[in-house]
Motif scaffolding. Structure first.
Motif, PDB file in Angstrom:
ATOM      1  N   ASN A 448      20.233 -32.012 -70.014  1.00  0.00           N
ATOM      2  CA  ASN A 448      18.825 -32.189 -70.398  1.00  0.00           C
ATOM      3  C   ASN A 448      18.662 -32.806 -71.782  1.00  0.00           C
ATOM      4  N   LYS A 449      19.610 -33.584 -72.177  1.00  0.00           N
ATOM      5  CA  LYS A 449      19.523 -34.329 -73.440  1.00  0.00           C
ATOM      6  C   LYS A 449      20.528 -35.469 -73.403  1.00  0.00           C
ATOM      7  N   ILE A 450      20.440 -36.324 -74.416  1.00  0.00           N
ATOM      8  CA  ILE A 450      21.393 -37.420 -74.558  1.00  0.00           C
ATOM      9  C   ILE A 450      21.981 -37.380 -75.953  1.00  0.00           C
ATOM     10  N   GLY A 451      22.884 -38.308 -76.245  1.00  0.00           N
ATOM     11  CA  GLY A 451      23.497 -38.379 -77.560  1.00  0.00           C
ATOM     12  C   GLY A 451      22.577 -39.026 -78.567  1.00  0.00           C
ATOM     13  N   PRO A 452      23.115 -39.540 -79.657  1.00  0.00           N
ATOM     14  CA  PRO A 452      24.551 -39.719 -79.870  1.00  0.00           C
ATOM     15  C   PRO A 452      25.274 -38.408 -80.133  1.00  0.00           C
ATOM     16  N   GLU A 453      26.585 -38.457 -79.957  1.00  0.00           N
ATOM     17  CA  GLU A 453      27.400 -37.273 -80.199  1.00  0.00           C
ATOM     18  C   GLU A 453      27.274 -36.833 -81.658  1.00  0.00           C
ATOM     19  N   GLN A 454      27.465 -35.553 -81.892  1.00  0.00           N
ATOM     20  CA  GLN A 454      27.326 -35.002 -83.237  1.00  0.00           C
ATOM     21  C   GLN A 454      28.713 -34.867 -83.883  1.00  0.00           C
ATOM     22  N   PRO A 455      28.899 -35.390 -85.083  1.00  0.00           N
ATOM     23  CA  PRO A 455      30.244 -35.504 -85.647  1.00  0.00           C
ATOM     24  C   PRO A 455      30.900 -34.187 -86.038  1.00  0.00           C
ATOM     25  N   GLN A 456      30.168 -33.082 -85.975  1.00  0.00           N
ATOM     26  CA  GLN A 456      30.830 -31.799 -86.181  1.00  0.00           C
ATOM     27  C   GLN A 456      31.417 -31.264 -84.879  1.00  0.00           C
ATOM     28  N   GLY A 457      31.155 -31.960 -83.762  1.00  0.00           N
ATOM     29  CA  GLY A 457      31.718 -31.582 -82.470  1.00  0.00           C
ATOM     30  C   GLY A 457      33.065 -32.241 -82.261  1.00  0.00           C
ATOM     31  N   PHE A 458      33.345 -32.634 -81.024  1.00  0.00           N
ATOM     32  CA  PHE A 458      34.612 -33.294 -80.704  1.00  0.00           C
ATOM     33  C   PHE A 458      34.339 -34.355 -79.659  1.00  0.00           C
ATOM     34  N   HIS A 459      34.592 -35.599 -80.004  1.00  0.00           N
ATOM     35  CA  HIS A 459      34.317 -36.743 -79.138  1.00  0.00           C
ATOM     36  C   HIS A 459      35.621 -37.131 -78.471  1.00  0.00           C
ATOM     37  N   THR A 460      35.765 -36.762 -77.198  1.00  0.00           N
ATOM     38  CA  THR A 460      37.047 -36.966 -76.534  1.00  0.00           C
ATOM     39  C   THR A 460      36.839 -37.393 -75.096  1.00  0.00           C
ATOM     40  N   GLY A 461      37.692 -38.295 -74.632  1.00  0.00           N
ATOM     41  CA  GLY A 461      37.608 -38.778 -73.264  1.00  0.00           C
ATOM     42  C   GLY A 461      38.748 -38.267 -72.406  1.00  0.00           C
ATOM     43  N   TRP A 462      38.510 -38.214 -71.113  1.00  0.00           N
ATOM     44  CA  TRP A 462      39.534 -37.893 -70.129  1.00  0.00           C
ATOM     45  C   TRP A 462      39.907 -39.183 -69.389  1.00  0.00           C
ATOM     46  N   LYS A 463      40.995 -39.113 -68.658  1.00  0.00           N
ATOM     47  CA  LYS A 463      41.463 -40.222 -67.819  1.00  0.00           C
ATOM     48  C   LYS A 463      41.583 -41.507 -68.661  1.00  0.00           C
ATOM     49  N   MET A 464      41.047 -42.619 -68.168  1.00  0.00           N
ATOM     50  CA  MET A 464      41.192 -43.895 -68.864  1.00  0.00           C
ATOM     51  C   MET A 464      40.259 -44.030 -70.068  1.00  0.00           C
ATOM     52  N   SER A 465      39.524 -42.982 -70.370  1.00  0.00           N
ATOM     53  CA  SER A 465      38.615 -43.031 -71.514  1.00  0.00           C
ATOM     54  C   SER A 465      39.262 -42.567 -72.810  1.00  0.00           C
ATOM     55  N   GLY A 466      40.505 -42.145 -72.783  1.00  0.00           N
ATOM     56  CA  GLY A 466      41.092 -41.852 -74.078  1.00  0.00           C
ATOM     57  C   GLY A 466      42.219 -40.851 -74.067  1.00  0.00           C
ATOM     58  N   LEU A 467      42.734 -40.664 -75.269  1.00  0.00           N
ATOM     59  CA  LEU A 467      43.867 -39.782 -75.519  1.00  0.00           C
ATOM     60  C   LEU A 467      43.701 -39.282 -76.945  1.00  0.00           C
ATOM     61  N   GLY A 468      43.463 -38.003 -77.088  1.00  0.00           N
ATOM     62  CA  GLY A 468      43.187 -37.473 -78.426  1.00  0.00           C
ATOM     63  C   GLY A 468      41.701 -37.247 -78.576  1.00  0.00           C
ATOM     64  N   GLY A 469      41.121 -37.763 -79.647  1.00  0.00           N
ATOM     65  CA  GLY A 469      39.691 -37.596 -79.850  1.00  0.00           C
ATOM     66  C   GLY A 469      39.305 -37.755 -81.296  1.00  0.00           C
ATOM     67  N   GLU A 470      38.007 -37.721 -81.539  1.00  0.00           N
ATOM     68  CA  GLU A 470      37.442 -37.959 -82.871  1.00  0.00           C
ATOM     69  C   GLU A 470      36.503 -36.802 -83.241  1.00  0.00           C
ATOM     70  N   ASP A 471      36.289 -36.659 -84.553  1.00  0.00           N
ATOM     71  CA  ASP A 471      35.207 -35.840 -85.109  1.00  0.00           C
ATOM     72  C   ASP A 471      35.573 -34.346 -85.210  1.00  0.00           C
ATOM     73  N   GLY A 472      34.863 -33.714 -86.160  1.00  0.00           N
ATOM     74  CA  GLY A 472      34.937 -32.280 -86.317  1.00  0.00           C
ATOM     75  C   GLY A 472      36.321 -31.768 -86.647  1.00  0.00           C
ATOM     76  N   LYS A 473      36.502 -30.480 -86.419  1.00  0.00           N
ATOM     77  CA  LYS A 473      37.775 -29.827 -86.734  1.00  0.00           C
ATOM     78  C   LYS A 473      38.936 -30.427 -85.946  1.00  0.00           C
ATOM     79  N   TYR A 474      38.716 -30.658 -84.655  1.00  0.00           N
ATOM     80  CA  TYR A 474      39.809 -31.147 -83.817  1.00  0.00           C
ATOM     81  C   TYR A 474      40.152 -32.600 -84.128  1.00  0.00           C
ATOM     82  N   GLY A 475      39.161 -33.392 -84.453  1.00  0.00           N
ATOM     83  CA  GLY A 475      39.432 -34.769 -84.843  1.00  0.00           C
ATOM     84  C   GLY A 475      40.189 -34.845 -86.151  1.00  0.00           C
TER      85      GLY A 475
END
Length: 491
Positions: A448-475
């Protein structure tokens, strides 16, 4: 309207130059940079050679030793100074983004707000733990796992957010104690060059942030394979991610990849249709549809399909496509002729497969759109889930709308592409919402909402969308490696 981008008092100086070891560096070979709104070349940037890449890597290696020796609070103070410089130069940075990338000045100002925010989130690690102590097997001992920087990070960034993604990679990397050699997209090199100069003005030591310019398959390959490189981070296409994995395989170094997407919007029968139409349109037409988290395909329950489609077309007709320097512009051009042609081919292919373009599908009407890379907001119906336009990333202002009947059917369709970055769900039923969160094979799910993603979260893709991730503690942790220490201090 043209902005004044060059001059002795400007971040880019009189002309663009690479930034290596704190110095402006030219090259005998150059590459043109054009204005997407007109298609006209307005400047040129140096084309890096292997010698330039080596120079940047060696400068980073030397600077990183001293930089890593500083405490986290000391490094954080430098990042705070970078934020102050971004504030002071925000409008200049936004104008650079408009000139080279083509997004509207309003969107560009928002990008610079995001640029600052990435530094702010990285700065938040000022007092972060730098490891853990675990219970040893024997008394009189310590068992510690420390976190340390990798060293020199090679960063490769795309053209759709040339300022923000510079910050998304540089800020956490240098906060963790690394040095960075960054190669921006050859289409949009100017924002990175300006930000590197700004970092120097803020007190980032020379050599900690370096920018080399040139073709990705040449300069990027040299960066990945250079003996000094100890980590690679890329935001770009899935094809580019595959190439980087091959290029780094022999060295066995960590790679972080944020790649393409094919985000579905799923509108269930009970959804708030006002919100769903408005948000689906926003998520499709951001930055002329050139965002990896954009709404690439919308599935609507058959009972709401006709109403949704007709209302979406009306919203698309109201999008103000105009000179991106205008304050009232809502959508600018595509970034390049190549990208324009790719989108047009997808639309033509959908029509040939039996779909119907109910609005748009080509350049907007009018003499002001005859030059440059303009593409109208486009809506397509009569689409089957097996069509390329539903399965492959379009990366343009084109939305196929597909009806569905049952929950299992639409979840299977949403999961049916090779991508797995972002998905959107609209429903007022908490059971359906949480089932969808469980069942969707994506690194991010919005309900029930859209982005953009919030940089304190974790921006990460599955499958062909990525490996690893960006932002926040995990990034942030992606830029740190572990060292285990066994210490006996008694007996």
């Amino acid at each position: 309207m043209a902005y004044q981008l060059f001059g002795p008092d400007r971040l880019l100086g009189e002309r663009p130059a690479m930034f290596i070891g704190g110095e402006r560096v030219d090259s005998p070979q150059t590459r043109p940079v054009d204005n997407p709104a007109t298609g006209e070349v307005f400047t040129e940037v140096p084309e890096a050679t292997a010698e330039h890449v080596d120079q940047a890597m060696r400068a980073a290696e030397t600077a990183q030793r001293e930089w890593a020796g500083r405490s986290l609070p000391e490094r954080a103070e430098v990042l705070a100074a970078v934020m102050r410089e971004i504030d002071a130069h925000a409008e200049e940075l936004a104008q650079i983004v408009v000139a080279e990338q083509g997004k509207t000045i309003t969107e560009a100002r928002g990008e610079i707000v995001g640029t600052r925010l990435f530094f702010d989130v990285a700065h938040g690690n000022k007092y972060a733990p730098i490891g853990e102590i675990f219970p040893p097997n024997q008394p009189g001992e310590h068992l510690m796992v420390r976190e340390e920087p990798y060293g020199v990070v090679a960063a490769i960034t795309p053209w759709n957010y040339p300022a923000a993604i510079f910050a998304r990679k540089v800020a956490p990397a240098i906060m963790a104690g690394n040095a960075v050699v960054l190669k921006p997209s050859e289409v949009t090199p100017l924002a990175a060059l300006a930000l590197a100069r700004l970092c120097q003005q803020a007190g980032v030591p020379d050599g900690v942030v370096n920018v080399v310019t040139g073709e990705g398959r040449v300069v990027g390959k040299q960066m990945c394979e250079h003996p000094v490189t100890q980590m690679v981070t890329l935001t770009g296409s899935s094809r580019a991610g595959q190439e980087i994995l091959r290029q780094t395989a022999a060295k066995v170094i960590p790679v972080s990849l944020e790649l393409g997407g094919k985000a579905p919007v799923i509108v269930f029968e009970d959804a708030d249709l006002d919100a769903a139409v408005e948000r689906a349109a926003e998520a499709r037409f951001w930055n002329c549809g050139q965002v990896c988290t954009c709404n690439e395909r919308t599935y609507v329950h058959a009972s709401r399909y006709d109403e949704f489609a007709s209302r979406f077309v009306e919203v698309a007709k109201q999008v103000k496509v105009a000179d991106p320097t205008r304050e009232d512009a809502q959508m600018g051009p595509k970034v390049s002729a190549e990208e324009w042609r790719k989108v047009k081919d997808f639309v033509d292919g959908a029509e040939a497969a039996g779909a119907t373009v109910v609005y748009g599908g080509d350049r907007p009407a009018g003499a002001e759109f005859a030059k440059g890379y303009w593409f109208s907001p486009t809506v397509i119906t009569g689409v089957g889930n097996e069509m390329d336009i539903v399965r492959q990333e379009v990366f343009g202002p084109v939305l196929p709308i597909v009806p569905f009947e049952k929950y299992d059917e639409v979840i299977a369709w949403a999961n049916s592409t090779d991508y797995g970055l972002t998905a959107y769900v609209f429903t007022q039923n908490i059971d359906i919402a949480m089932r969808a969160v469980d069942d969707l094979q994506f690194g991010e799910v919005y309900v029930n909402k859209i982005g953009p993603e919030q940089p304190q979260g974790f921006h990460t893709g599955w499958k062909m969308s990525g490996l690893g991730g960006e932002d926040g503690k995990y990034g942030y942790q992606r830029y740190l490696r572990k060292k285990t220490v066994y210490l006996r201090y008694r007996g």
